[in-house]
Design a protein around this motif. Structure first.
Motif, mmCIF file in Angstrom:
data_model
loop_
_atom_site.group_PDB
_atom_site.id
_atom_site.type_symbol
_atom_site.label_atom_id
_atom_site.label_comp_id
_atom_site.label_asym_id
_atom_site.label_seq_id
_atom_site.Cartn_x
_atom_site.Cartn_y
_atom_site.Cartn_z
ATOM 1 N N SER A 129 -31.116 35.167 26.323
ATOM 2 C CA SER A 129 -31.187 35.222 27.783
ATOM 3 C C SER A 129 -32.367 36.075 28.234
ATOM 4 N N ALA A 130 -32.602 37.190 27.538
ATOM 5 C CA ALA A 130 -33.733 38.042 27.885
ATOM 6 C C ALA A 130 -35.040 37.299 27.643
ATOM 7 N N GLY A 131 -35.094 36.564 26.532
ATOM 8 C CA GLY A 131 -36.296 35.795 26.215
ATOM 9 C C GLY A 131 -36.596 34.735 27.260
ATOM 10 N N LEU A 132 -35.554 34.225 27.891
ATOM 11 C CA LEU A 132 -35.740 33.211 28.934
ATOM 12 C C LEU A 132 -35.944 33.837 30.317
ATOM 13 N N HIS A 133 -36.065 35.151 30.357
ATOM 14 C CA HIS A 133 -36.257 35.900 31.616
ATOM 15 C C HIS A 133 -35.139 35.636 32.622
ATOM 16 N N LEU A 134 -33.913 35.655 32.128
ATOM 17 C CA LEU A 134 -32.786 35.379 33.016
ATOM 18 C C LEU A 134 -32.076 36.647 33.476
ATOM 19 N N SER A 137 -29.805 38.345 37.404
ATOM 20 C CA SER A 137 -29.704 37.218 38.320
ATOM 21 C C SER A 137 -28.248 36.775 38.332
ATOM 22 N N TYR A 138 -27.878 36.029 39.365
ATOM 23 C CA TYR A 138 -26.515 35.487 39.359
ATOM 24 C C TYR A 138 -26.392 34.433 38.271
ATOM 25 N N GLY A 139 -27.501 33.749 37.988
ATOM 26 C CA GLY A 139 -27.479 32.709 36.960
ATOM 27 C C GLY A 139 -27.001 33.237 35.618
ATOM 28 N N VAL A 140 -27.514 34.420 35.208
ATOM 29 C CA VAL A 140 -27.170 34.931 33.885
ATOM 30 C C VAL A 140 -25.723 35.423 33.858
ATOM 31 N N LEU A 141 -25.186 35.774 35.012
ATOM 32 C CA LEU A 141 -23.775 36.186 35.063
ATOM 33 C C LEU A 141 -22.853 34.981 34.876
ATOM 34 N N ILE A 142 -23.352 33.790 35.234
ATOM 35 C CA ILE A 142 -22.472 32.621 35.283
ATOM 36 C C ILE A 142 -22.766 31.615 34.166
ATOM 37 N N VAL A 143 -24.014 31.123 34.106
ATOM 38 C CA VAL A 143 -24.306 29.938 33.287
ATOM 39 C C VAL A 143 -23.949 30.097 31.795
ATOM 40 N N PRO A 144 -24.292 31.235 31.132
ATOM 41 C CA PRO A 144 -23.949 31.300 29.709
ATOM 42 C C PRO A 144 -22.449 31.261 29.448
ATOM 43 N N LEU A 145 -21.636 31.440 30.490
ATOM 44 C CA LEU A 145 -20.188 31.517 30.296
ATOM 45 C C LEU A 145 -19.445 30.254 30.712
ATOM 46 N N LEU A 209 -18.413 43.363 29.369
ATOM 47 C CA LEU A 209 -19.570 43.598 28.508
ATOM 48 C C LEU A 209 -20.788 42.776 28.934
ATOM 49 N N TRP A 210 -20.559 41.501 29.260
ATOM 50 C CA TRP A 210 -21.711 40.629 29.574
ATOM 51 C C TRP A 210 -22.473 41.111 30.811
ATOM 52 N N PRO A 211 -21.804 41.366 31.937
ATOM 53 C CA PRO A 211 -22.569 41.897 33.084
ATOM 54 C C PRO A 211 -23.195 43.262 32.799
ATOM 55 N N LEU A 212 -22.526 44.061 31.956
ATOM 56 C CA LEU A 212 -23.090 45.378 31.618
ATOM 57 C C LEU A 212 -24.438 45.218 30.915
ATOM 58 N N LEU A 213 -24.546 44.228 30.040
ATOM 59 C CA LEU A 213 -25.774 44.034 29.283
ATOM 60 C C LEU A 213 -26.857 43.377 30.126
ATOM 61 N N THR A 214 -26.465 42.411 30.969
ATOM 62 C CA THR A 214 -27.472 41.545 31.582
ATOM 63 C C THR A 214 -27.892 41.981 32.977
ATOM 64 N N THR A 215 -27.203 42.954 33.572
ATOM 65 C CA THR A 215 -27.622 43.407 34.901
ATOM 66 C C THR A 215 -27.871 44.906 34.887
ATOM 67 N N THR A 216 -29.156 45.258 34.770
ATOM 68 C CA THR A 216 -29.519 46.667 34.872
ATOM 69 C C THR A 216 -29.818 47.017 36.322
ATOM 70 N N ASP A 217 -30.099 45.988 37.132
ATOM 71 C CA ASP A 217 -30.375 46.173 38.550
ATOM 72 C C ASP A 217 -29.034 46.286 39.295
ATOM 73 N N ALA A 218 -28.839 47.404 40.009
ATOM 74 C CA ALA A 218 -27.548 47.661 40.647
ATOM 75 C C ALA A 218 -27.168 46.596 41.675
ATOM 76 N N ARG A 219 -28.158 45.808 42.136
ATOM 77 C CA ARG A 219 -27.837 44.784 43.130
ATOM 78 C C ARG A 219 -26.933 43.702 42.561
#
Lengths: 276, 302
Positions: A129-134, A137-145, A209-219
């Motif tokens: 996901s990081a490699g795909l620059h995701l 974003s809301y996309g990374v919170l949802i699509v991989p799951l 765990l997933w949102p913890l890893l993929t969202t460093t931006d507090a928004r």
């Protein structure tokens, strides 16, 4: 019968004991922070509304807006639940009502994703996901799951158990595959779809765990993953703000709890059917 | 689900022709699986055998070095044993408790719906939120539970005492898992003939014998299903619970396999070790999945 009442009282006592963590949270959420020092009050206080207003308005000092985190959680839970149902319905329909090459392969591939849940492959999935620059974003919170072996499997069972005469009748009326899907298959699948929605909404809302890893931006922070930060923020003061921390915890557990309680009756019935 | 009397599959001819439409219907799910399931799995497989330099510019093949390093490290052995003990103990307690509660509730003549709700609700809670409630309950000098322990003369400080931290994690996990086991045992009991359920309504030694000799064997398929599900939950889904309660501490006393992987990947940035540990976790969960499939196949004579 007297025995029944005895049994019922014993069960009630156990239920109350089980609810103690929730009751303590309610006590904390309805008092001023000073009242929580020393021995915890036995009864709820009258500051629940005031605490709710503080939490949803100003929030906890030094942490992201709770209202925003709740909104993010809702987006994530709805996105995952609806996404899973949509993908699973389409796949199950294709597998049951069509004959085409690699049909079995596709189905087995979908089912095999059940073998490795995200919790065990979070690290490589994060890297991809990081490699795909995701990230962030809301996309990374949802699509991989939103791939769902469970939902696909159960809906396939459901579609396969519908009487073949249904399809024959529809065909005689000149219905094509899409009309049959929209006007017959989908409306008939209402009940299993609703039961699956409960399951997947709770699953999505409760991700940590997933949102913890993929969202460093507090928004993009969700309220469940933000809980640890909220505890740290609340207890960093000379006078710990357990009132606000527990108010937030109650807000964070309410939506999945409501969904489950409202749907409890046929949720259990659905499970009983699955078990058979 | 539903209509189990109906034919298992449509009769020959009762389907549509063509391959383009079904491919389009399957495409979204297959795309998600390819990108976020197959690709990461292959990537972990590859990374486990490579070592990158500090700047991520070059990589060299190192064979089984990462495996040897991980499997021979005392910390990994510790985390493995700890995780297995934690998973077994929690599962047994939650199974026994869930079964006892379900038998007691389903044996009631009235008021079953209310009691189902009273024992079911923790199922909806996120493990991390359950943990937040328990953090408050067992916060030294503040919490209700901590107060009781201190009153009983215990020097309660789970932030420093390893045994206390482990007990706290164990109790919270059992509390969360109990509802799940209660739910499935309850659903299974409801699908039994009502005359059998009356066995559960009897009190005393006679009722207990009938539960043991009649109900428990009949629910064996549910127990097998729950053993694997419980183990899977404790092994893999308790990250949030541990992160909120203890952060794996004190002194690694509550560091499970998944927690250790998280630490090595995101605190120590050890890509090789993280890839190996991911693979080992995948092996473990696949083993559990195969076990579950075998047990289920045995129960349904084909």
């Amino acid at each position: 019968m007297k025995r029944q009442w005895l049994r019922r009282s014993a069960l009630l006592l156990q239920a109350l004991l089980l609810a103690l963590p929730l009751y303590a949270a309610l006590i904390a959420a309805s008092h001023a922070p000073g009242d929580l020092l020393g021995r915890l009050p036995w009864l709820p206080g009258n500051r629940l509304l005031a605490n709710l207003r503080t939490v949803l308005g100003a929030g906890l000092p030094g942490s992201p807006s709770v209202l925003r985190m709740l909104g993010n959680s809702l987006v994530m839970a709805l996105g995952i639940a609806l996404g899973k149902l949509m993908l699973a319905t389409l796949s199950a329909y294709a597998v049951v009502y069509f004959r085409f090459p690699l049909r079995r392969t596709a189905f087995v591939l979908i089912l095999s994703s059940l073998m490795l849940p995200l919790e065990v492959r979070f690290y490589p999935t994060f890297q991809v996901s990081a490699g795909l620059h995701l990230l962030n974003s809301y996309g990374v919170l949802i699509v991989p799951l939103i791939a769902s072996a469970t939902a696909t499997f159960l809906l396939r069972q459901f579609f396969a158990s519908m009487p073949p005469s249904l399809l024959d009748a529809a065909r005689m009326d000149g219905a094509g595959p899409l009309q049959f899907f929209l006007h017959s298959a989908l409306p008939l699948a209402r009940t299993p779809l609703a039961a699956l929605f409960v399951l997947e909404f709770v699953y999505g809302w409760n991700q940590y765990l997933w949102p913890l890893l993929t969202t460093t931006d507090a928004r993009y922070a969700t309220v469940v993953m933000g809980m640890q930060g909220l505890i740290n923020a609340g207890t960093s003061f000379a006078l710990p703000r357990w009132d606000l921390v527990m108010t937030t915890a109650l807000l964070a557990l309410l939506p999945p709890l409501l969904v489950l309680l409202l749907a409890q009756r046929w949720f259990i019935r659905g499970l009983t059917d699955i078990e058979k | 689900m539903g209509g189990s009397q109906a034919a298992g599959a449509p009769l020959p001819g009762a389907w549509f022709r063509g391959w383009l439409l079904p491919s389009l219907l399957l495409a979204p799910q297959l795309a998600v699986i390819a990108v976020f399931f197959l690709w990461p799995t292959l990537r972990a497989l590859r990374d486990a055998f490579y070592q990158g330099d500090a700047f991520g510019l070059s990589e060299e093949f190192v064979g089984l070095r990462h495996f040897a390093h991980t499997l021979s490290s005392a910390e990994y052995g510790h985390a493995l044993l700890l995780t297995l003990a934690y998973a077994l103990l929690t599962s047994v307690l939650a199974l026994a408790g869930g079964f006892a509660l379900a038998v007691a509730v389903e044996g009631l003549r009235s008021g079953r719906t209310l009691f189902r709700t009273l024992f079911l609700w923790p199922y909806a809670l996120a493990p991390a939120i359950s943990a937040a409630l328990w953090v408050f309950l067992f916060r030294p000098q503040v919490g209700l539970g901590a107060g009781l322990l201190e009153h009983a003369g215990v020097h309660w400080n789970p932030a420093l005492q390893t045994g206390q931290a482990q007990a706290l994690v164990l109790a919270t996990t059992v509390w969360q898992l109990l509802a799940y086991n209660f739910l499935f045992y309850g659903a299974a009991l409801q699908s039994l003939p009502p005359s059998l359920l009356e066995a559960a309504a009897l009190d005393g030694a006679r009722g207990w014998r009938r539960v043991r000799d009649v109900i428990w064997p009949l629910l064996a398929p549910t127990t097998l299903f729950l053993v694997v599900t419980d183990l899977t939950f404790v092994l893999f889904d308790t990250f949030g619970l541990i992160d909120v309660l203890t952060q794996g501490g004190p002194d690694h006393a509550t560091e499970t396999l998944v927690y250790k992987l998280y630490e090595d990947a995101f605190r120590n940035f050890d890509q090789g070790a993280a890839a190996v540990q991911s693979l080992l976790l995948m092996l473990l969960v696949t083993g559990l999945g195969v076990l579950q499939l075998r047990l289920q196949r045995r129960r349904v004579p084909a």
